[in-house]
Motif scaffolding. Structure first.
Motif, PDB file in Angstrom:
ATOM      1  N   PHE A 187      45.998  34.938  43.402  1.00  0.00           N
ATOM      2  CA  PHE A 187      44.651  35.200  42.891  1.00  0.00           C
ATOM      3  C   PHE A 187      44.704  35.730  41.467  1.00  0.00           C
ATOM      4  O   PHE A 187      43.913  35.329  40.605  1.00  0.00           O
ATOM      5  CB  PHE A 187      43.924  36.198  43.795  1.00  0.00           C
ATOM      6  CG  PHE A 187      42.493  36.436  43.407  1.00  0.00           C
ATOM      7  CD1 PHE A 187      41.488  35.624  43.893  1.00  0.00           C
ATOM      8  CD2 PHE A 187      42.149  37.476  42.543  1.00  0.00           C
ATOM      9  CE1 PHE A 187      40.166  35.838  43.538  1.00  0.00           C
ATOM     10  CE2 PHE A 187      40.838  37.697  42.177  1.00  0.00           C
ATOM     11  CZ  PHE A 187      39.829  36.880  42.683  1.00  0.00           C
ATOM     12  N   ASN A 188      45.625  36.650  41.201  1.00  0.00           N
ATOM     13  CA  ASN A 188      45.755  37.210  39.857  1.00  0.00           C
ATOM     14  C   ASN A 188      46.134  36.132  38.838  1.00  0.00           C
ATOM     15  O   ASN A 188      45.654  36.140  37.695  1.00  0.00           O
ATOM     16  CB  ASN A 188      46.804  38.322  39.848  1.00  0.00           C
ATOM     17  CG  ASN A 188      46.300  39.588  40.512  1.00  0.00           C
ATOM     18  OD1 ASN A 188      45.102  39.836  40.534  1.00  0.00           O
ATOM     19  ND2 ASN A 188      47.206  40.380  41.059  1.00  0.00           N
ATOM     20  N   THR A 193      43.065  31.920  34.526  1.00  0.00           N
ATOM     21  CA  THR A 193      42.584  30.596  34.107  1.00  0.00           C
ATOM     22  C   THR A 193      41.064  30.559  33.996  1.00  0.00           C
ATOM     23  O   THR A 193      40.499  29.621  33.443  1.00  0.00           O
ATOM     24  CB  THR A 193      43.027  29.521  35.118  1.00  0.00           C
ATOM     25  OG1 THR A 193      42.332  29.722  36.363  1.00  0.00           O
ATOM     26  CG2 THR A 193      44.532  29.583  35.357  1.00  0.00           C
ATOM     27  N   GLY A 194      40.389  31.571  34.570  1.00  0.00           N
ATOM     28  CA  GLY A 194      38.926  31.605  34.545  1.00  0.00           C
ATOM     29  C   GLY A 194      38.283  30.971  35.769  1.00  0.00           C
ATOM     30  O   GLY A 194      37.059  31.037  35.944  1.00  0.00           O
TER      31      GLY A 194
END
Length: 220
Positions: A187-188, A193-194
Motif C-alpha cells: 500500500f505504501n 504512485t497516486g
C-alpha cells in the motif's frame, strides 16, 4: 411494526449505507413478506419522528458509516432522543457499521459504545455487524461488488428467518481485522504512485477543493 431500519448516513438515499440496506432487504424479502420501513435520519421530518418509531418497533436495525472513529451527528442526536425512556426488554436493537477503512479494528470502540447504549436503554442487544472497505462501492463495476452484496443478501435471508445476525457471515465481514505487514508495504508503495488517492482526488476536484487539499486554516 415488527422490524424497522434507520439509515444514519448524512448522504441520505445516495449513501453506501442505502446500497447495503437494499441488498439486506433483498434477501430479507425472500422469506418475509411484511414490508420493512426504512427511515432516513438525514431527512429532518423523518428524524423528528424517529424516537416515536423506535418506541413502537419490536426490532430495530440502525445502519450508518463510521465518522472520525465514531458516528455522524444525526445518529448521536437520534440516540439522545431515545434515551431516558423506558423500553421493553423484549425490544431488540442491532447495528450495521460500515466504513472506508479496510480494517474492522477502527470500528471496535464504537461497537463497545453501541452495546453499552442498548443495555442502558433496557433493550436486547443483537450485536453489531462491521464492514470496512465500503467507500467507493458506488463507482465500482458489478464484478467488484457482487461478493459483498451477496453476503448482505444472505445476512438478510438469515435475519428474516431467525431475527438475528448470521454469526459466520458477520465474522467474515469483519475481515481483515488488521492489514498484514505485506499489504501495508504494498500500500505504501502504491501510495507513491497516486493510485490510492484517485477516488479522493476526484471528489476534491468535483467539489472545487483540490487546490486547497494541503491547506491548514487552523494553524497559527
Amino acid at each position: 411494526m415488527k422490524l424497522v431500519l434507520f439509515n444514519g448516513s448524512p448522504r441520505y438515499k445516495k449513501s453506501n449505507s442505502a446500497l447495503l440496506t437494499e441488498q439486506f432487504l433483498k434477501g430479507y424479502d425472500r422469506f418475509c413478506t411484511e414490508p420493512v420501513p426504512v427511515y432516513y435520519l438525514a431527512n429532518y421530518k423523518q428524524r423528528e419522528a424517529a424516537a416515536e418509531i423506535f418506541e413502537q418497533a419490536e426490532t430495530v436495525l440502525l445502519i450508518f458509516p463510521l465518522y472520525t472513529d465514531c458516528m455522524p451527528g444525526i445518529v448521536k442526536e437520534f440516540f439522545e432522543s431515545v434515551a431516558g425512556k423506558s423500553y421493553s426488554p423484549a425490544k431488540k436493537v442491532g447495528f450495521i457499521v460500515q466504513s472506508g477503512f479496510p480494517e474492522s479494528i477502527h470500528s471496535e470502540g464504537l461497537e463497545r459504545y453501541l452495546k453499552k447504549l442498548v443495555q442502558r436503554l433496557g433493550c436486547a442487544y443483537m450485536g453489531t455487524v462491521i464492514k470496512g472497505g465500503v467507500e467507493g462501492i458506488q463507482s465500482m463495476p458489478p464484478s467488484m461488488t457482487r461478493k459483498l452484496y451477496s453476503k448482505f443478501e444472505a445476512l438478510g435471508e438469515y435475519f428474516a428467518q431467525n431475527n438475528s445476525f448470521e454469526p459466520i457471515i458477520a465474522t467474515g465481514l469483519r475481515k481483515p481485522y488488521r492489514l498484514s505487514r505485506t499489504y501495508a508495504v504494498i500500500f505504501n508503495l502504491l501510495s507513491k504512485t497516486g493510485i490510492t488517492n484517485f477516488y479522493w482526488n476526484g471528489q476534491l476536484k468535483k467539489n472545487g477543493g483540490f487546490e486547497k487539499r494541503f491547506a491548514k486554516p487552523y494553524l497559527g
